[in-house]
Write a protein that holds these residues in place. Sequence first.
Motif, PDB file in Angstrom:
ATOM      1  N   LYS A   1       0.860  -1.148  -0.069  1.00 16.65           N
ATOM      2  CA  LYS A   1       0.006   0.000  -0.072  1.00 16.65           C
ATOM      3  C   LYS A   1       0.890   1.221   0.106  1.00 16.65           C
ATOM      4  N   ARG A   2       1.975   1.165   0.771  1.00 15.08           N
ATOM      5  CA  ARG A   2       2.887   2.374   0.778  1.00 15.08           C
ATOM      6  C   ARG A   2       3.490   2.808  -0.445  1.00 15.08           C
ATOM      7  N   LEU A   3       3.758   1.485  -1.190  1.00 11.16           N
ATOM      8  CA  LEU A   3       4.218   1.804  -2.634  1.00 11.16           C
ATOM      9  C   LEU A   3       3.238   2.429  -3.473  1.00 11.16           C
ATOM     10  N   GLU A   4       2.043   1.969  -3.578  1.00 13.42           N
ATOM     11  CA  GLU A   4       0.856   2.431  -4.199  1.00 13.42           C
ATOM     12  C   GLU A   4       0.939   4.084  -3.931  1.00 13.42           C
TER      13      GLU A   4
ATOM     14  N   HIS B   1       1.273   9.924  -4.932  1.00 16.37           N
ATOM     15  CA  HIS B   1       1.813  11.230  -4.508  1.00 16.37           C
ATOM     16  C   HIS B   1       2.669  11.674  -5.809  1.00 16.37           C
ATOM     17  N   LEU B   2       3.466  10.843  -6.530  1.00 12.25           N
ATOM     18  CA  LEU B   2       4.275  11.394  -7.507  1.00 12.25           C
ATOM     19  C   LEU B   2       3.538  11.758  -8.543  1.00 12.25           C
ATOM     20  N   GLN B   3       2.465  11.058  -8.736  1.00 13.37           N
ATOM     21  CA  GLN B   3       1.304  11.613  -9.967  1.00 13.37           C
ATOM     22  C   GLN B   3       0.841  12.860  -9.598  1.00 13.37           C
TER      23      GLN B   3
ATOM     24  N   GLU C   1      -6.856  14.592  -3.747  1.00 15.30           N
ATOM     25  CA  GLU C   1      -6.808  14.234  -2.395  1.00 15.30           C
ATOM     26  C   GLU C   1      -7.706  13.077  -2.058  1.00 15.30           C
ATOM     27  N   ARG C   2      -8.903  13.091  -2.522  1.00 15.92           N
ATOM     28  CA  ARG C   2      -9.955  12.187  -2.183  1.00 15.92           C
ATOM     29  C   ARG C   2      -9.474  10.768  -2.944  1.00 15.92           C
ATOM     30  N   ALA C   3      -8.888  10.956  -4.175  1.00 18.36           N
ATOM     31  CA  ALA C   3      -8.415   9.917  -4.858  1.00 18.36           C
ATOM     32  C   ALA C   3      -7.261   9.071  -3.819  1.00 18.36           C
TER      33      ALA C   3
ATOM     34  N   THR D   1       1.781  12.427 -26.564  1.00 17.38           N
ATOM     35  CA  THR D   1       1.443  13.526 -25.446  1.00 17.38           C
ATOM     36  C   THR D   1       0.994  12.908 -24.201  1.00 17.38           C
ATOM     37  N   ILE D   2       1.948  13.125 -22.874  1.00 22.98           N
ATOM     38  CA  ILE D   2       1.603  12.411 -21.789  1.00 22.98           C
ATOM     39  C   ILE D   2       1.003  13.479 -20.807  1.00 22.98           C
ATOM     40  N   THR D   3       0.111  13.420 -20.330  1.00 25.46           N
ATOM     41  CA  THR D   3      -0.736  14.310 -19.186  1.00 25.46           C
ATOM     42  C   THR D   3      -0.395  13.838 -18.078  1.00 25.46           C
ATOM     43  N   ASN D   4      -1.262  14.542 -16.881  1.00 24.56           N
ATOM     44  CA  ASN D   4      -0.828  14.282 -15.478  1.00 24.56           C
ATOM     45  C   ASN D   4      -1.642  13.049 -15.064  1.00 24.56           C
TER      46      ASN D   4
END
Length: 587
Positions: free
Chosen positions: A458-461, A466-468, A523-525, A555-558
Amino acid sequence: MWPREELLKSIWHAFTALDVDHRGKVSKSQLKVLSHNLCTVMKIPHDPVALEEHFKDDDRGPLSNQGYMPYLNRFILDKVREDFDVLEFNKMCWTLCYKKNVCTKHLLITDDDAFKVWAIFNFLSEDKYPLLIIIEEIEYFLRKLLETMGSEWSEDKFADYKLQLNTKNCLTAWELIELVGMGYFSKGMNQQTLSLGINEVFQELILDVLKQGYMMKRGHKRKNWTERWFVLRPNSLSYYVCEDLVEKKGNIILDQNCCVESLPDKDGKKCLFIIKCINKSFEISASDKKKKQEWIQAIQTCIQLLRLGLLSPHREARLRRRELRKRQHAEEEDLVEMMKQLTAANEQKQRQLEAMRKKMEEAAAKEAFEENRRKKTQSDLQDRYRLDLEREKMVRQQMEQQVAQKSSELEQYLQRVRELEDMYHRLEEALEDERQTRQDEEAMRKLQSRLLEEESTKRLELEQIHLQQQRALSQTEVEKQELVAERLAKERELHTATLQLERLEEERKGALEQYEEVSRKLERAANKTKTWKDKVAKHEGLVRLIQPGHKGPQTITNWGPASFTDTELEMRKKAWQERKNQGAQAQ
């Protein structure tokens, strides 16, 4: 297999009953009947000619117990099998001997109770003939009987009874039956209570019933729960329809590979435990937690004894008591031998003193002319001998004190042995508790390791999410800077477009609100990791027409790969710019 010594005790009673003249011999015809009955109850093929052939060289008359013993060992006891009913065997021997030795009409016990006391006598008596039960085993039996009936043990009453026995300190089987039947130690108890107590001690000592009682058992085929009467013996756990033991429903064979474990409550059943054998497992439900723990402890004790290759608990206790008595007897003999040696030494000293006294008298008669010097010498010798006597008396007193000290040490040693036995039982219980605790600890350790693995996953996920989020925030910041630069350029070019500037300001505020809304959604996600993939799928615009892909870089988005190519994005940007200029000109 029943020990041969216990079988011989019952046969000795039957042989003695056939000895009407008390000469120690029985006729061959009576021995034939006895042998036939023994072979019948012990399920041994009977050979009527074997007795005649065995004693064909001895036709002088009746046979003694010593003469009958070789035939008994060779043709009967050596052929004994394990499946014969030992209770029926004992009842047959009892039937031959009890009517000539005891009458229960004036006693508080029935013939059946007297038979059970007789069987208990055979179990506790010494392996010497004629059979006698010593005072220590009598005390052990009476203590267990009173404990079963819920009565208190009276040391004073038993001490008075030992005084009545004087130096005999042992009883025959019929004297023990009369002692129990007269109710000397069970005053105030009715006949039914006494009978129940005798029956419980009989089942425990003779039938090796270690524990019995009602419990619920789960079936193997229909999986239903049925109440059964369970009887625990050293190598099996039998269950019956009810406590009369008439209809036997099954038998659980215990061996060194079996184990018993506690189970959690399930299906509305409480106080569960399971007995695991090689081929089957049996789920059982006790009435309460105390009974459950008692049954688990009793079954584990049987399995432990089987693993150690020991006899039943009561036979092991009997052997320990006999070994303890042998050690005490050896110590007493050592003390008696020491006292004899001290007495002999004292007598030798007395004889030496007497010889010296006679020599002094002879010397006094021969040397009368040296009276003064002899008197002085005699007084010196007397003083010396007096000192020797006093020293001998002191030595004797010291030896008596040592004997008394040895007696007290013997009492302390016996007390220590009893304490060690209690400590042994407590250590067994503590070891069982420790083993159960270790099993629980191992289960908790496995659960903790699994939870730690899940937590690391879970921490890795969460770190990826968080990086995204960080990438989304940086992309939004770049877009914001471009909008601000564009707004400044438009202000320098179009000073007159104030209204459009205000509208652009409003659009900018709307974009900021949308940005804040997107931040809140992110944040909810992050809090709801289970649905983040669905939200990402919605933002990517998965529902679109499938067209041939552009060969250029994508093209890559967030939120992942963009839904439009760079060309489509430029076209949409030009269209938006034209609509914006037309709106400014209209104003």
